[in-house]
Design an enzyme around this catalytic site. Sequence first.
Site, PDB file in Angstrom:
ATOM      1  N   GLU A  42     -11.892   5.904   5.219  1.00  0.00           N
ATOM      2  CA  GLU A  42     -11.575   6.785   6.278  1.00  0.00           C
ATOM      3  C   GLU A  42     -12.927   7.258   7.125  1.00  0.00           C
ATOM      4  O   GLU A  42     -13.297   8.183   7.036  1.00  0.00           O
ATOM      5  CB  GLU A  42     -10.737   8.053   6.020  1.00  0.00           C
ATOM      6  N   HIS A  97      -3.503  16.282  -3.140  1.00  0.00           N
ATOM      7  CA  HIS A  97      -4.082  16.373  -1.704  1.00  0.00           C
ATOM      8  C   HIS A  97      -3.636  17.934  -1.141  1.00  0.00           C
ATOM      9  O   HIS A  97      -3.955  18.413  -0.200  1.00  0.00           O
ATOM     10  CB  HIS A  97      -3.174  15.501  -0.855  1.00  0.00           C
ATOM     11  N   ARG A 142     -10.921  33.414  47.160  1.00  0.00           N
ATOM     12  CA  ARG A 142     -10.768  32.080  47.859  1.00  0.00           C
ATOM     13  C   ARG A 142     -10.494  30.752  47.360  1.00  0.00           C
ATOM     14  O   ARG A 142      -9.644  30.095  47.521  1.00  0.00           O
ATOM     15  CB  ARG A 142     -12.007  32.020  49.046  1.00  0.00           C
ATOM     16  N   TYR A 163       0.938  -1.314  -0.172  1.00  0.00           N
ATOM     17  CA  TYR A 163      -0.003  -0.080  -0.002  1.00  0.00           C
ATOM     18  C   TYR A 163       1.006   1.339   0.117  1.00  0.00           C
ATOM     19  O   TYR A 163       1.701   1.382   0.861  1.00  0.00           O
ATOM     20  CB  TYR A 163      -0.976   0.055   1.143  1.00  0.00           C
ATOM     21  N   TYR A 207     -15.571  33.472  46.240  1.00  0.00           N
ATOM     22  CA  TYR A 207     -14.972  32.368  45.768  1.00  0.00           C
ATOM     23  C   TYR A 207     -13.837  32.760  44.560  1.00  0.00           C
ATOM     24  O   TYR A 207     -12.871  32.106  44.522  1.00  0.00           O
ATOM     25  CB  TYR A 207     -16.094  31.531  44.883  1.00  0.00           C
ATOM     26  N   PHE A 244      -1.491   7.219  12.078  1.00  0.00           N
ATOM     27  CA  PHE A 244      -1.961   8.629  11.765  1.00  0.00           C
ATOM     28  C   PHE A 244      -3.199   9.160  12.339  1.00  0.00           C
ATOM     29  O   PHE A 244      -3.400  10.397  12.245  1.00  0.00           O
ATOM     30  CB  PHE A 244      -2.208   8.548  10.338  1.00  0.00           C
ATOM     31  N   ASN A 261       2.025  12.064   5.521  1.00  0.00           N
ATOM     32  CA  ASN A 261       1.189  11.282   6.497  1.00  0.00           C
ATOM     33  C   ASN A 261       1.580  11.297   7.755  1.00  0.00           C
ATOM     34  O   ASN A 261       2.529  10.679   8.309  1.00  0.00           O
ATOM     35  CB  ASN A 261       1.148   9.670   5.972  1.00  0.00           C
TER      36      ASN A 261
END
Length: 572
Positions: free
Chosen positions: A441, A106, A310, A76, A307, A356, A219
């Site tokens: 994905e 990409h 404190r 792959y 508060y 990834f 990647n």
Amino acid sequence: MSSDFIASNLEGVDLYSRYQEPEKYIYLDGNSLTPEDLVNLGKGLYKIKLTPEAEVKVRQSREVIERIVKEQTVVYGITTGFGKFARTVIPTSRLKELQVNLVRSHSAGVGKPLIPERSRMLLALRINVLAKGYSGISLETLQQVIEAFNASCLPYIPEKGTVGASGDLAPLSHLALGFIGEGKMWSPKSGWADAKYVLQAHGLKPITLKPKEGLALINGTQMISSLGCEAVERASAIARQADIVAALTLEVLKGTTRAFDTDIHAVRAHPGQIEVAFRFRSLLDSDHHPSEIAESHRFCDRVQDAYTLRCCPQVHGVANDTIAFVKDIITTEINSATDNPMVFAERGETISGGNFHGEYPAKALDYLAIGVHELAAISERRIERLCNPSLSELPAFLVTEGGLNSGFMIAHCTAAALVSENKALCHPSSVDSLSTSAATEDHVSMGGWAARKALKVIEHVEQVLAIELLAACQGIEFLRPLRTTTPLEKVYDLVRSVVRPWLKDRFMAPDIEAAHRLLVEQKVWEVAEPYIEKYRREHIPESRPVSPTAFSLDSLRMNKCVGTDHSDQDEL
């Protein structure tokens, strides 16, 4: 890229107008980088070299890839397509074209480009991960990337487009695109230009991608993690300084130090809570740093503080512990191999996995935003107490001639607006997932947005605390000639070195920005830290004055009070 493309105005370029090429180096091995190191690399304080051990590992992993190509094994991303096209085998003659097409296709991000510091961080972190020797990149190509980093040649990287699974594909592809001589690139020497010309101006050549190298460059989770490093470092800085700012406010509002007693926090022993209480004692302990302001209300009849004063150890404390937790995850992530497939040279094989996936840093950074936001939420309430004469016993909105002057009225509104924005930004992005790449994905982290909004939340926290710092210093003006403790007077002097007191209304935004800059540059911490650490180092005995409104056996026997502040009675 079309010839008429004009890059968006790059924020932060002015920081590089003063850029000087660093002389020092950081040696990367993929295992020992810290968030602080990465931030310093982003600032341009260091160049990069690989350790000899890293070079050996990179060569060994590349040998595995060369053998796969030579034997025409189906693996792959090396001899196949990507994602949905994983079953498409690519001819050997077109394997280099496959990698170039991957980077080009990409590079589909949108939005403003990363500022130079963040681009350098992203690039440095990708180099660190490649140095681990599990990516299959050649040493020759990696050295070319390092040379570009050392010349501060920074590709145009849009900040939006990653879903944070299968890595930060879009931003890392834009990073790689510049190195193959396409798209736009920027350097201090050249400014914006076509990438090939910027590289040429620095005596560098575009990278020619070999099999697997395009995938090796894009990647991983480095976009999320590099921004996460900046977020963690800035969060750590503002959390430390939030204690100092709050201590100054407590002095102005004539609060008590009784709530910071060691024994209170020892019985609820969260590390952050204990440390925050210690810092308050070190700054406010009037027996060791005499405070005329504290003496002025030693015999007041107040029972206890609100508060927001404190409970600072409890509220600020969990922010500190959150930051420590997130820093551990981010430190592990920036020294992790996040490729797919992974190349294991010692086994002589590649294995497909899911390193990834950005869920770890995404979840951590969502948590960071939630934790750090509370520093602003409680700070805004303290600003309200400073500005409200019913609560502060000071002039309304900290200004004389109220009505003619509005003082801190709208500065408080700004703080409230920022806190409200943070409430929306703190909604975790990592609870969302959208299936991508034709359902291959099918679960993603949305970590890129987690990182970017965490930084925005932290910036808002810094700005709110800057407003509180200014308000507290203005409050001091109305208590003069009384003086506070020595460390807090040093903080006051620091602020007054850049912002003068308000005698009447004036343009306020530049003063807020000046105070914000003091916090970002950690100047407030620098002036207070020596006193805090001296108090720690010398084990100074804790001062515990008796309160006229608190019950103690000693006071019962003596039938009188000796000293002090307000009581620490709990509400029902």
